[in-house]
Design a protein around this motif. Structure first.
Motif, PDB file in Angstrom:
ATOM      1  N   ASN A  41       0.977  -1.065   0.179  1.00 15.35           N
ATOM      2  CA  ASN A  41      -0.038  -0.036  -0.058  1.00 15.35           C
ATOM      3  C   ASN A  41       0.899   1.236  -0.107  1.00 15.35           C
ATOM      4  O   ASN A  41       0.416   2.430  -0.921  1.00 15.35           O
ATOM      5  CB  ASN A  41      -0.890   0.015   1.284  1.00 15.35           C
ATOM      6  CG  ASN A  41      -2.098  -0.828   1.045  1.00 15.35           C
ATOM      7  OD1 ASN A  41      -2.547  -1.129   0.060  1.00 15.35           O
ATOM      8  ND2 ASN A  41      -2.771  -1.268   2.188  1.00 15.35           N
ATOM      9  N   GLN A 236      -6.082  10.242   1.448  1.00 16.58           N
ATOM     10  CA  GLN A 236      -6.994   9.017   1.539  1.00 16.58           C
ATOM     11  C   GLN A 236      -7.167   8.393   0.166  1.00 16.58           C
ATOM     12  O   GLN A 236      -7.388   7.144  -0.211  1.00 16.58           O
ATOM     13  CB  GLN A 236      -8.274   9.300   2.183  1.00 16.58           C
ATOM     14  CG  GLN A 236      -9.203  10.007   1.369  1.00 16.58           C
ATOM     15  CD  GLN A 236     -10.700  10.345   1.771  1.00 16.58           C
ATOM     16  OE1 GLN A 236     -10.582  11.607   2.105  1.00 16.58           O
ATOM     17  NE2 GLN A 236     -11.473   9.536   1.510  1.00 16.58           N
ATOM     18  N   GLY A 241      -7.707   1.229   0.063  1.00 16.82           N
ATOM     19  CA  GLY A 241      -8.553   0.892   0.898  1.00 16.82           C
ATOM     20  C   GLY A 241      -9.083   2.068   1.630  1.00 16.82           C
ATOM     21  O   GLY A 241      -9.800   1.737   2.730  1.00 16.82           O
ATOM     22  N   THR A 242      -8.847   3.341   1.412  1.00 13.07           N
ATOM     23  CA  THR A 242      -9.212   4.279   2.048  1.00 13.07           C
ATOM     24  C   THR A 242     -10.087   5.389   1.135  1.00 13.07           C
ATOM     25  O   THR A 242     -10.501   6.306   1.813  1.00 13.07           O
ATOM     26  CB  THR A 242      -8.212   4.893   2.928  1.00 13.07           C
ATOM     27  OG1 THR A 242      -7.120   5.504   2.128  1.00 13.07           O
ATOM     28  CG2 THR A 242      -7.461   3.958   4.127  1.00 13.07           C
ATOM     29  N   LEU A 245     -13.737   6.974   2.407  1.00 13.13           N
ATOM     30  CA  LEU A 245     -13.853   7.402   3.795  1.00 13.13           C
ATOM     31  C   LEU A 245     -14.694   8.605   3.816  1.00 13.13           C
ATOM     32  O   LEU A 245     -14.480   9.363   2.912  1.00 13.13           O
ATOM     33  CB  LEU A 245     -12.591   7.595   4.525  1.00 13.13           C
ATOM     34  CG  LEU A 245     -11.873   6.196   5.014  1.00 13.13           C
ATOM     35  CD1 LEU A 245     -10.376   6.840   5.613  1.00 13.13           C
ATOM     36  CD2 LEU A 245     -12.660   5.349   6.028  1.00 13.13           C
ATOM     37  N   LEU A 279      -9.066   4.086  12.324  1.00 10.61           N
ATOM     38  CA  LEU A 279      -9.532   3.706  11.133  1.00 10.61           C
ATOM     39  C   LEU A 279     -10.107   2.229  11.345  1.00 10.61           C
ATOM     40  O   LEU A 279     -11.221   1.828  10.506  1.00 10.61           O
ATOM     41  CB  LEU A 279      -8.766   3.890  10.004  1.00 10.61           C
ATOM     42  CG  LEU A 279      -8.265   5.229   9.598  1.00 10.61           C
ATOM     43  CD1 LEU A 279      -7.474   5.423   8.369  1.00 10.61           C
ATOM     44  CD2 LEU A 279      -9.683   6.353   9.307  1.00 10.61           C
ATOM     45  N   GLU A 283     -13.914   0.160  10.636  1.00  9.62           N
ATOM     46  CA  GLU A 283     -14.053  -0.938   9.621  1.00  9.62           C
ATOM     47  C   GLU A 283     -13.187  -0.910   8.514  1.00  9.62           C
ATOM     48  O   GLU A 283     -13.526  -1.392   7.358  1.00  9.62           O
ATOM     49  CB  GLU A 283     -15.463  -1.306   9.057  1.00  9.62           C
ATOM     50  CG  GLU A 283     -16.369  -1.545  10.491  1.00  9.62           C
ATOM     51  CD  GLU A 283     -17.812  -1.662  10.067  1.00  9.62           C
ATOM     52  OE1 GLU A 283     -18.126  -1.618   8.851  1.00  9.62           O
ATOM     53  OE2 GLU A 283     -18.563  -2.373  10.870  1.00  9.62           O
ATOM     54  N   VAL A 284     -12.061  -0.098   8.631  1.00 10.90           N
ATOM     55  CA  VAL A 284     -10.926  -0.031   7.546  1.00 10.90           C
ATOM     56  C   VAL A 284      -9.965  -1.050   8.108  1.00 10.90           C
ATOM     57  O   VAL A 284      -9.398  -1.027   9.111  1.00 10.90           O
ATOM     58  CB  VAL A 284     -10.397   1.470   7.506  1.00 10.90           C
ATOM     59  CG1 VAL A 284      -9.181   1.424   6.566  1.00 10.90           C
ATOM     60  CG2 VAL A 284     -11.404   2.518   7.168  1.00 10.90           C
ATOM     61  N   ASP A 288      -4.533  -1.194   5.758  1.00  8.36           N
ATOM     62  CA  ASP A 288      -4.851   0.227   5.144  1.00  8.36           C
ATOM     63  C   ASP A 288      -4.848   1.276   5.931  1.00  8.36           C
ATOM     64  O   ASP A 288      -4.257   2.419   5.274  1.00  8.36           O
ATOM     65  CB  ASP A 288      -6.119  -0.110   4.471  1.00  8.36           C
ATOM     66  CG  ASP A 288      -6.153  -1.112   3.332  1.00  8.36           C
ATOM     67  OD1 ASP A 288      -5.250  -1.502   2.906  1.00  8.36           O
ATOM     68  OD2 ASP A 288      -7.474  -1.594   3.133  1.00  8.36           O
ATOM     69  N   GLY A 289      -5.266   1.292   7.133  1.00  4.77           N
ATOM     70  CA  GLY A 289      -5.295   2.553   7.847  1.00  4.77           C
ATOM     71  C   GLY A 289      -3.743   2.681   8.430  1.00  4.77           C
ATOM     72  O   GLY A 289      -3.628   4.106   8.414  1.00  4.77           O
TER      73      GLY A 289
END
Length: 322
Positions: A41, A236, A241-242, A245, A279, A283-284, A288-289
């Motif tokens: 990531n 983000q 994955g973000t 948001l 995050l 539910e991240v 990813d967070g």
């Protein structure tokens, strides 16, 4: 002398050790798959959004440098934008080594190159910090309106009591004012030099009420914090994955991250961990967070190192004839 030196060394080393611990904790607590995903990531992050984040960061620093001039002018001193900007960036660099040393270096640099008394410069920096604290409280209030239930559930989940934090802050402010009043009202000859120093600090602090460009100061204060949030928010979109948001979630992470930065030297180690935890609460996935946290912290830290290092290099060069 040895005791004071040892205390100074501990103040420098302990935050760094705490940061190293959180880096170790972040890596060791993850599974091999999570570590691989985290690394992927980071290295595959969209560079466009990273560049935008860096640009927002530079704009916030320039605005802060320009805003500082408004506080200096009522005391009949002139502060060049170049010196203001470079002293601020040098201060940010110093904070990465010794927490809160940046403000002292910033004041000392300005005093050296602009011949502004050190204590008066410190006073203007305190006024700046008060203005920034008000902005942080406004952001917290906005976040409470947008994420009231989730934020309080998060506080309950992690046993955080924000009311106590605010109460302690106000208590420290009251103690600070009490100490200042005691010094100013003292008739002891031993405190005469300290009284002069404190009066200089108060003159710098009160300059905020004597500004000719008060509304310009307010504009730059809002602009600085809009840029802070923007450089955080834009990241983000750099991570798959973000990217979806909600903005209110970003604000929650921003607030928690702001407090995390004060725990260690510039947030080293702990910043990505707490951002990942926040995050994850929304539910991240953890990897990813934390990748989001590493990118935000890493890009802005590199920016401060580069600009701070260049500032320390060019300040004496550009002012050698002063």
């Amino acid at each position: 002398m040895n005791k004071k030196r040892n205390i100074k060394i501990l103040k420098t080393i302990l935050p760094l050790l705490l940061g190293v611990f959180f880096v170790y904790y972040s890596i060791s607590s993850a599974t091999p798959t999570e570590r691989a995903t985290l690394w992927q990531n980071i290295i595959k992050a969209n560079p466009l959004y990273i560049i935008l984040s860096l640009s927002f960061g530079v704009l916030s620093h320039l605005s802060r440098a320009y805003r500082w001039k408004f506080l200096i002018q009522p005391m009949s001193y002139q502060l060049r934008l170049s010196v203001s900007f470079m002293s601020i960036m040098a201060g940010y660099l110093a904070n990465l080594g010794i927490p809160r040393s940046g403000e002292v270096l910033r004041a000392a640099t300005t005093s050296t190159y602009e011949k502004i008394p050190f204590q008066k410069t410190i006073g203007t920096i305190i006024s700046e910090r008060v203005a920034d604290l008000v902005m942080l409280l406004l952001v917290i209030c906005l976040t409470l309106l947008l994420q009231y239930e989730s934020l309080f559930y998060f506080f309950e989940e992690y046993n955080i009591n924000p009311i106590w934090s605010i109460a302690i802050l106000f208590f420290l402010v009251l103690v600070g004012f009490g100490v200042l009043k005691f010094i100013l009202n003292s008739t002891s000859a031993k405190l005469e030099k300290l009284q002069i120093f404190v009066k200089g600090i108060l003159e710098g602090m009160l300059s905020i009420f004597k500004m000719k460009k008060f509304f310009a100061f307010i504009f730059h204060t809002f602009f600085i914090w809009i840029m802070y949030i923007a450089m955080f928010w834009i990241i983000q979109y750099a991570i798959p994955g973000t990217e979806n948001l909600d903005f209110s979630v970003i604000l929650v992470a921003f607030i928690v991250g702001s407090f995390a930065i004060t725990i260690t030297n510039g947030g080293v180690g702990i910043f990505p961990v707490v951002i990942g935890a926040v995050l994850l609460f929304f539910e991240v996935p953890k990897q990813d967070g934390e990748a989001f946290g590493w990118l935000v912290w890493g890009t802005q830290t590199i920016l401060n190192i580069v600009l701070g290092g260049l500032s320390l290099l060019f300040l004496p060069i550009l002012n050698k004839t002063d």
